[in-house]
Motif scaffolding. Structure first.
Motif, PDB file in Angstrom:
ATOM      1  N   TRP A  34      -0.736  41.423   5.839  1.00 60.97           N
ATOM      2  CA  TRP A  34      -0.796  40.009   5.499  1.00 60.97           C
ATOM      3  C   TRP A  34      -2.152  39.389   5.866  1.00 60.97           C
ATOM      4  O   TRP A  34      -2.618  38.467   5.212  1.00 60.97           O
ATOM      5  CB  TRP A  34       0.355  39.268   6.182  1.00 60.97           C
ATOM      6  CG  TRP A  34       0.413  37.802   5.905  1.00 60.97           C
ATOM      7  CD1 TRP A  34       0.204  36.793   6.804  1.00 60.97           C
ATOM      8  CD2 TRP A  34       0.723  37.150   4.668  1.00 60.97           C
ATOM      9  NE1 TRP A  34       0.353  35.565   6.206  1.00 60.97           N
ATOM     10  CE2 TRP A  34       0.682  35.765   4.885  1.00 60.97           C
ATOM     11  CE3 TRP A  34       1.027  37.619   3.388  1.00 60.97           C
ATOM     12  CZ2 TRP A  34       0.930  34.831   3.882  1.00 60.97           C
ATOM     13  CZ3 TRP A  34       1.273  36.685   2.387  1.00 60.97           C
ATOM     14  CH2 TRP A  34       1.222  35.320   2.638  1.00 60.97           C
ATOM     15  N   ARG A  38      -3.266  36.924   3.070  1.00 61.35           N
ATOM     16  CA  ARG A  38      -2.916  35.524   3.315  1.00 61.35           C
ATOM     17  C   ARG A  38      -3.781  34.558   2.504  1.00 61.35           C
ATOM     18  O   ARG A  38      -3.253  33.628   1.882  1.00 61.35           O
ATOM     19  CB  ARG A  38      -3.045  35.187   4.800  1.00 61.35           C
ATOM     20  CG  ARG A  38      -2.782  33.715   5.101  1.00 61.35           C
ATOM     21  CD  ARG A  38      -3.078  33.340   6.538  1.00 61.35           C
ATOM     22  NE  ARG A  38      -2.113  33.952   7.420  1.00 61.35           N
ATOM     23  CZ  ARG A  38      -2.437  34.780   8.420  1.00 61.35           C
ATOM     24  NH1 ARG A  38      -3.691  35.080   8.667  1.00 61.35           N
ATOM     25  NH2 ARG A  38      -1.491  35.292   9.175  1.00 61.35           N
ATOM     26  N   LYS A 134       4.602  34.735   4.268  1.00 63.29           N
ATOM     27  CA  LYS A 134       4.810  36.092   3.743  1.00 63.29           C
ATOM     28  C   LYS A 134       6.271  36.462   3.552  1.00 63.29           C
ATOM     29  O   LYS A 134       6.570  37.462   2.924  1.00 63.29           O
ATOM     30  CB  LYS A 134       4.127  37.115   4.644  1.00 63.29           C
ATOM     31  CG  LYS A 134       4.752  37.281   6.015  1.00 63.29           C
ATOM     32  CD  LYS A 134       3.993  38.338   6.808  1.00 63.29           C
ATOM     33  CE  LYS A 134       4.706  38.625   8.119  1.00 63.29           C
ATOM     34  NZ  LYS A 134       4.063  39.722   8.835  1.00 63.29           N
TER      35      LYS A 134
END
Length: 172
Positions: A34, A38, A134
């Motif tokens: 992530w 992101r 996420k």
């Protein structure tokens, strides 16, 4: 006829790469990876994203296959089908760049499809971006898109179950 097997390997590799991309997107990019992904889900004005590093990973995979398929690099251990796999990975990367970065996110050109499969791809990926963070989410693939109405219903279920935080603008 000599081109048939290489062409088949290339096409099968492109299709297999969609499965690799789906699982990588769902379990790596929205998991332990992530940190690179992101910024792709957050507004910004940067030309490049950390997420673009995943494209570098794909390029390394393709180049590695070209090297493995080359007698100049791999010598007697060269395996010619690796070259065709490398071309398939490269082909998937080009398709991904045109569809995901170009069509969906309009990084390279501006065109909003009004109908057909291109519209469905854009809608499905926009619904993927409807979650904050996420967790949860829908439509992790890039080239094959499920029905947007079904994706909205799935997002609604995730929101109601507390699995995902969904943006108000998503309509789920």
């Amino acid at each position: 006829m000599r081109f048939l097997v290489p062409l088949l390997v290339i096409v099968l590799t492109i299709l297999a790469m969609e499965m690799v991309a789906w699982s990588s997107h769902k379990y790596i990019m929205h998991g332990w990876g992530w940190g690179w992904h992101r910024d792709h889900h957050e507004p910004h004005d940067n030309m490049l994203e950390k997420n673009d590093l995943y494209g570098v990973v794909g390029a390394v995979m393709s180049i590695s296959c070209f090297m493995w398929g080359s007698p100049l690099v791999a010598g007697e251990w060269a395996w010619m089908p690796a070259t065709w796999i490398g071309i398939g990975i490269l082909g998937y990367g080009i398709i991904y760049t045109l569809i995901h970065d170009g069509l969906v996110h309009q990084r390279y050109f501006r065109w909003v499809p009004k109908k057909g499969y291109a519209k469905r791809l854009v809608q499905a990926h926009k619904l993927h971006h409807a979650t904050i963070g996420k967790e949860g989410g829908v439509s992790f693939g890039f080239l094959f898109a499920r029905d947007p109405a079904k994706l909205k219903a799935e997002l609604k279920q995730q929101r109601e179950a507390g699995i995902a935080v969904v943006r108000d603008s998503a309509g789920a």
